[in-house]
Design an enzyme around this catalytic site. Structure first.
Site, short mmCIF file in Angstrom:
data_model
loop_
_atom_site.label_atom_id
_atom_site.label_comp_id
_atom_site.label_asym_id
_atom_site.label_seq_id
_atom_site.Cartn_x
_atom_site.Cartn_y
_atom_site.Cartn_z
N THR A 1 1.14 -1.40 0.00
CA THR A 1 -0.13 0.12 0.06
C THR A 1 0.63 1.32 0.01
OG1 THR A 1 -1.61 -0.91 1.20
CG2 THR A 1 -1.79 1.09 1.33
N LYS A 32 -7.22 1.43 -2.79
CA LYS A 32 -7.01 0.86 -1.39
C LYS A 32 -6.99 1.93 -0.47
CE LYS A 32 -5.14 -1.63 1.89
NZ LYS A 32 -4.09 -2.33 1.90
N LYS A 70 0.50 4.72 8.55
CA LYS A 70 1.16 5.17 7.24
C LYS A 70 0.20 5.18 6.07
CE LYS A 70 2.38 1.77 4.87
NZ LYS A 70 1.77 0.87 3.60
#
Length: 293
Positions: free
Chosen positions: A102, A177, A245
């Site tokens: 990701t 995502k 993150k």
């Protein structure tokens, strides 16, 4: 190119909680697998299952015709793809590279463009489903890139995933995502609040879950992570530090597009607080600790 087990050597970089299970499934399916990770000890189990260890990213890239990466942060992605020792300078023309980390959508676009100049075909294909989805080969895989490249590597993706969708051009997988992580961010707060409420009301949280997981409140997090919260199991299916993150990337992208994300902002602030309490290497379900305190 048509992917077959006979003509394909997969290079796999990244053997974390999810990467290890994904690589195992490829080995079980009969694919030849080259492997590299910063710490060789983390790859021992895969080597014992038949993966071939390579001493560097460059060596792995030169000796594989499909390369899969699932590393930690965008800076790690940049490190393995670019520079004289990276994938794109060492892979042969007509290699297919699939970044399943990701990461930033703009970085996925950058990799795609530079790869194309080398006659290398790049896809961004982040995943969702945690340790359970990775183990069972049932991950949701969100893909960005060209239809032709997607069609070529689909048999490989199909070993690791149960819901695989080409979302659009380069970067589209990463944007999808971000939608996934934005949804989870607010949902995790709701799951924690519900469990805390059930406990305060004197209910049995396990029994409450029997009722609400199949109704309108149902979600993957409620079904899979709430039981871990209740049992005090904070082992990482997905690390707090990695979720932070992801949320930062999503928040940055949303601000660039002028999209309001108050739920995401609240979730990020709570997870930052959790991380500051020493829980960065716990699973995301450890958020319940803030509500219990």
């Amino acid at each position: 190119m048509t992917v077959t087990k006979e003509n394909t050597t997969i290079g796999f970089i990244g053997t974390g909680v999810m990467g290890k299970s994904m690589a195992k499934n490829l080995l079980k399916e009969g694919y030849s697998l080259n492997i590299y990770t910063r710490t060789k000890a983390k790859a021992v189990e895969l080597i014992e299952l038949g993966a071939e260890w390579k001493d560097s990213v460059a060596e792995l890239a030169a000796e594989s015709n499909v390369i899969i990466t699932i590393v930690g942060y965008p800076k790690d992605v940049e490190e393995v793809y670019f520079g004289n020792t990276g994938i794109l300078e060492n892979a042969k023309p007509d290699t297919y590279v699939i970044d399943m980390t990701t990461s930033r959508p703009a970085l996925a676009e950058e990799i795609y463009s530079y790869a194309l100049s080398k006659k290398i075909y790049a896809l961004d294909a982040p995943v969702s489903g945690g340790d359970i989805g990775a183990r069972d080969g049932k991950l949701a895989i969100m893909v960005g890139g060209e239809q032709e490249a997607y069609d070529v590597v689909f048999p490989i993706l199909d070993v690791m995933g149960g819901n695989i969708v080409l979302q659009g051009q380069a970067g589209a997988g990463q944007h999808t995502k971000m939608c996934n992580q934005i949804t989870i961010a607010s949902n995790m707060i709701g799951v924690c609040e519900a469990i805390a409420y059930a406990q305060k009301a004197g209910l049995e949280p396990e029994r409450v879950l029997q009722s609400i997981t199949t109704g309108a409140a149902g979600s993957w997090s409620l079904s899979n992570l709430a039981p871990r919260m209740i049992s005090g199991n904070y082992e990482p299916g997905f690390y707090v530090k990695h979720f932070i993150k992801d949320m930062k990337i999503a928040l940055e992208s949303a601000k660039e597009m002028g999209v309001m994300t108050p739920g995401l902002e609240l979730s990020l602030s709570l997870y930052n607080e959790l991380s500051e309490k020493g829980e960065e290497n716990s699973g995301t379900q450890a958020l319940i600790k803030l509500f219990e305190d």
